[in-house]
Design a protein around this motif. Structure first.
Motif, PDB file in Angstrom:
ATOM      1  N   GLN A   1      51.826  39.307 -66.460  1.00 50.94           N
ATOM      2  CA  GLN A   1      51.987  38.826 -68.007  1.00 50.94           C
ATOM      3  C   GLN A   1      53.165  37.741 -68.483  1.00 50.94           C
ATOM      4  O   GLN A   1      53.959  37.796 -67.822  1.00 50.94           O
ATOM      5  CB  GLN A   1      52.155  40.140 -68.778  1.00 50.94           C
ATOM      6  N   ILE A   2      52.933  37.214 -69.351  1.00 53.64           N
ATOM      7  CA  ILE A   2      53.722  36.250 -70.136  1.00 53.64           C
ATOM      8  C   ILE A   2      54.231  37.136 -71.367  1.00 53.64           C
ATOM      9  O   ILE A   2      53.500  37.523 -72.184  1.00 53.64           O
ATOM     10  CB  ILE A   2      52.984  34.900 -70.502  1.00 53.64           C
ATOM     11  N   MET A   3      55.552  37.164 -71.552  1.00 56.24           N
ATOM     12  CA  MET A   3      56.210  37.603 -72.703  1.00 56.24           C
ATOM     13  C   MET A   3      56.393  36.662 -73.832  1.00 56.24           C
ATOM     14  O   MET A   3      56.803  35.517 -73.543  1.00 56.24           O
ATOM     15  CB  MET A   3      57.699  38.192 -72.360  1.00 56.24           C
ATOM     16  N   VAL A   4      55.916  37.036 -74.901  1.00 57.00           N
ATOM     17  CA  VAL A   4      56.021  36.048 -76.179  1.00 57.00           C
ATOM     18  C   VAL A   4      56.615  37.026 -77.123  1.00 57.00           C
ATOM     19  O   VAL A   4      56.350  37.742 -77.651  1.00 57.00           O
ATOM     20  CB  VAL A   4      54.739  35.525 -76.694  1.00 57.00           C
ATOM     21  N   MET A   5      58.255  36.336 -77.493  1.00 57.10           N
ATOM     22  CA  MET A   5      58.735  37.326 -78.249  1.00 57.10           C
ATOM     23  C   MET A   5      59.146  36.660 -79.726  1.00 57.10           C
ATOM     24  O   MET A   5      59.399  35.655 -79.828  1.00 57.10           O
ATOM     25  CB  MET A   5      60.136  37.285 -77.454  1.00 57.10           C
ATOM     26  N   SER A   6      59.105  37.538 -80.636  1.00 58.39           N
ATOM     27  CA  SER A   6      59.552  37.199 -82.067  1.00 58.39           C
ATOM     28  C   SER A   6      60.702  36.905 -82.245  1.00 58.39           C
ATOM     29  O   SER A   6      61.635  37.783 -81.659  1.00 58.39           O
ATOM     30  CB  SER A   6      58.917  38.279 -83.016  1.00 58.39           C
ATOM     31  N   GLN A   7      61.212  35.431 -82.658  1.00 61.32           N
ATOM     32  CA  GLN A   7      62.634  35.114 -82.803  1.00 61.32           C
ATOM     33  C   GLN A   7      63.390  35.968 -83.468  1.00 61.32           C
ATOM     34  O   GLN A   7      64.655  36.268 -83.031  1.00 61.32           O
ATOM     35  CB  GLN A   7      62.623  33.639 -83.250  1.00 61.32           C
ATOM     36  N   PRO A   8      63.208  36.415 -84.778  1.00 62.79           N
ATOM     37  CA  PRO A   8      63.996  37.402 -85.600  1.00 62.79           C
ATOM     38  C   PRO A   8      64.499  38.412 -85.135  1.00 62.79           C
ATOM     39  O   PRO A   8      65.471  38.976 -85.122  1.00 62.79           O
ATOM     40  CB  PRO A   8      63.342  37.223 -87.004  1.00 62.79           C
ATOM     41  N   CYS A   9      63.231  39.265 -84.671  1.00 57.32           N
ATOM     42  CA  CYS A   9      63.432  40.604 -84.492  1.00 57.32           C
ATOM     43  C   CYS A   9      63.101  40.990 -83.036  1.00 57.32           C
ATOM     44  O   CYS A   9      63.597  42.133 -82.634  1.00 57.32           O
ATOM     45  CB  CYS A   9      62.533  41.483 -85.540  1.00 57.32           C
ATOM     46  N   GLY A  10      62.879  40.360 -82.121  1.00 60.40           N
ATOM     47  CA  GLY A  10      62.610  40.657 -80.857  1.00 60.40           C
ATOM     48  C   GLY A  10      61.235  41.159 -80.313  1.00 60.40           C
ATOM     49  O   GLY A  10      61.109  41.590 -79.093  1.00 60.40           O
ATOM     50  N   TYR A  11      60.334  41.651 -81.331  1.00 56.62           N
ATOM     51  CA  TYR A  11      59.125  42.203 -81.068  1.00 56.62           C
ATOM     52  C   TYR A  11      58.518  41.325 -79.702  1.00 56.62           C
ATOM     53  O   TYR A  11      58.621  40.109 -79.909  1.00 56.62           O
ATOM     54  CB  TYR A  11      58.091  42.348 -82.224  1.00 56.62           C
ATOM     55  N   THR A  12      57.943  42.211 -79.018  1.00 59.52           N
ATOM     56  CA  THR A  12      57.254  41.280 -77.694  1.00 59.52           C
ATOM     57  C   THR A  12      55.788  41.664 -77.608  1.00 59.52           C
ATOM     58  O   THR A  12      55.392  42.568 -77.754  1.00 59.52           O
ATOM     59  CB  THR A  12      58.080  41.706 -76.231  1.00 59.52           C
ATOM     60  N   MET A  13      55.028  40.645 -77.325  1.00 65.83           N
ATOM     61  CA  MET A  13      53.765  40.634 -77.058  1.00 65.83           C
ATOM     62  C   MET A  13      53.222  40.177 -75.878  1.00 65.83           C
ATOM     63  O   MET A  13      54.240  39.249 -75.341  1.00 65.83           O
ATOM     64  CB  MET A  13      52.791  40.075 -78.182  1.00 65.83           C
ATOM     65  N   TYR A  14      52.343  40.494 -75.310  1.00 68.78           N
ATOM     66  CA  TYR A  14      52.176  39.976 -73.634  1.00 68.78           C
ATOM     67  C   TYR A  14      50.587  39.434 -73.673  1.00 68.78           C
ATOM     68  O   TYR A  14      49.923  39.653 -74.248  1.00 68.78           O
ATOM     69  CB  TYR A  14      52.092  41.210 -72.895  1.00 68.78           C
ATOM     70  N   VAL A  15      50.821  38.215 -72.818  1.00 65.39           N
ATOM     71  CA  VAL A  15      49.694  37.431 -72.603  1.00 65.39           C
ATOM     72  C   VAL A  15      49.394  37.232 -71.199  1.00 65.39           C
ATOM     73  O   VAL A  15      50.197  37.491 -70.284  1.00 65.39           O
ATOM     74  CB  VAL A  15      49.848  36.005 -73.334  1.00 65.39           C
ATOM     75  N   ASN A  16      47.973  37.799 -70.964  1.00 61.77           N
ATOM     76  CA  ASN A  16      47.614  37.591 -69.264  1.00 61.77           C
ATOM     77  C   ASN A  16      47.717  36.189 -68.924  1.00 61.77           C
ATOM     78  O   ASN A  16      47.188  35.316 -69.208  1.00 61.77           O
ATOM     79  CB  ASN A  16      46.219  38.333 -69.057  1.00 61.77           C
ATOM     80  N   ALA A  17      48.774  36.168 -67.655  1.00 64.82           N
ATOM     81  CA  ALA A  17      49.204  34.975 -67.201  1.00 64.82           C
ATOM     82  C   ALA A  17      47.864  34.172 -66.602  1.00 64.82           C
ATOM     83  O   ALA A  17      47.835  32.815 -66.354  1.00 64.82           O
ATOM     84  CB  ALA A  17      50.304  34.962 -66.040  1.00 64.82           C
ATOM     85  N   VAL A  18      46.820  35.037 -65.935  1.00 66.49           N
ATOM     86  CA  VAL A  18      45.799  34.455 -65.281  1.00 66.49           C
ATOM     87  C   VAL A  18      44.836  33.628 -66.418  1.00 66.49           C
ATOM     88  O   VAL A  18      44.365  32.529 -66.296  1.00 66.49           O
ATOM     89  CB  VAL A  18      44.791  35.422 -64.608  1.00 66.49           C
ATOM     90  N   ILE A  19      44.457  34.467 -67.656  1.00 67.29           N
ATOM     91  CA  ILE A  19      43.812  34.038 -68.433  1.00 67.29           C
ATOM     92  C   ILE A  19      44.264  32.948 -69.379  1.00 67.29           C
ATOM     93  O   ILE A  19      43.515  31.881 -69.645  1.00 67.29           O
ATOM     94  CB  ILE A  19      43.332  35.104 -69.490  1.00 67.29           C
ATOM     95  N   ALA A  20      45.662  32.763 -69.288  1.00 69.89           N
ATOM     96  CA  ALA A  20      46.358  31.680 -69.890  1.00 69.89           C
ATOM     97  C   ALA A  20      46.488  30.577 -69.075  1.00 69.89           C
ATOM     98  O   ALA A  20      46.926  29.590 -69.662  1.00 69.89           O
ATOM     99  CB  ALA A  20      47.659  32.000 -70.433  1.00 69.89           C
TER     100      ALA A  20
END
Length: 96
Positions: free
Chosen positions: A65-84
């Motif tokens: 997975q690729i971590m994608v983090m909200s700059q202000p609060c740090g909430y993190t979502m994940y994106v599948n690295a193969v699909i991306a």
């Protein structure tokens, strides 16, 4: 593929940003703070896979997975690295 230290290269980070910004996808809004300001994590991560009887598998199939983090609060979502498109669909070791 990430570099020798396991970090995404600048080109890979740009590729992730382009993939997240592709036409037809609305800008992601953080469900915690409402921001649309995100940053891409420097490393790929992988959750542990559960095997028989819910035992942790430390080898075998995985979902990088690729971590994608909200700059202000740090909430993190994940994106599948193969699909991306950051990792190949078949590991290099399996290709012959």
């Amino acid at each position: 593929m990430p570099d020798d230290a396991g970090k995404l290269t600048d080109d890979e980070t740009k590729k992730v940003i382009a993939w997240l910004s592709k036409p037809g996808l609305p800008p992601a809004t953080c469900p915690i703070c409402g921001s649309k300001n995100w940053t891409v994590g420097a490393h790929l991560v992988q959750p542990l896979t559960l095997g028989p009887n819910n035992t942790l598998m430390t080898s075998g199939i995985g979902y990088p997975q690729i971590m994608v983090m909200s700059q202000p609060c740090g909430y993190t979502m994940y994106v599948n690295a193969v699909i991306a498109g950051i990792l190949p669909t078949t590991p290099a070791a399996e290709k012959k």
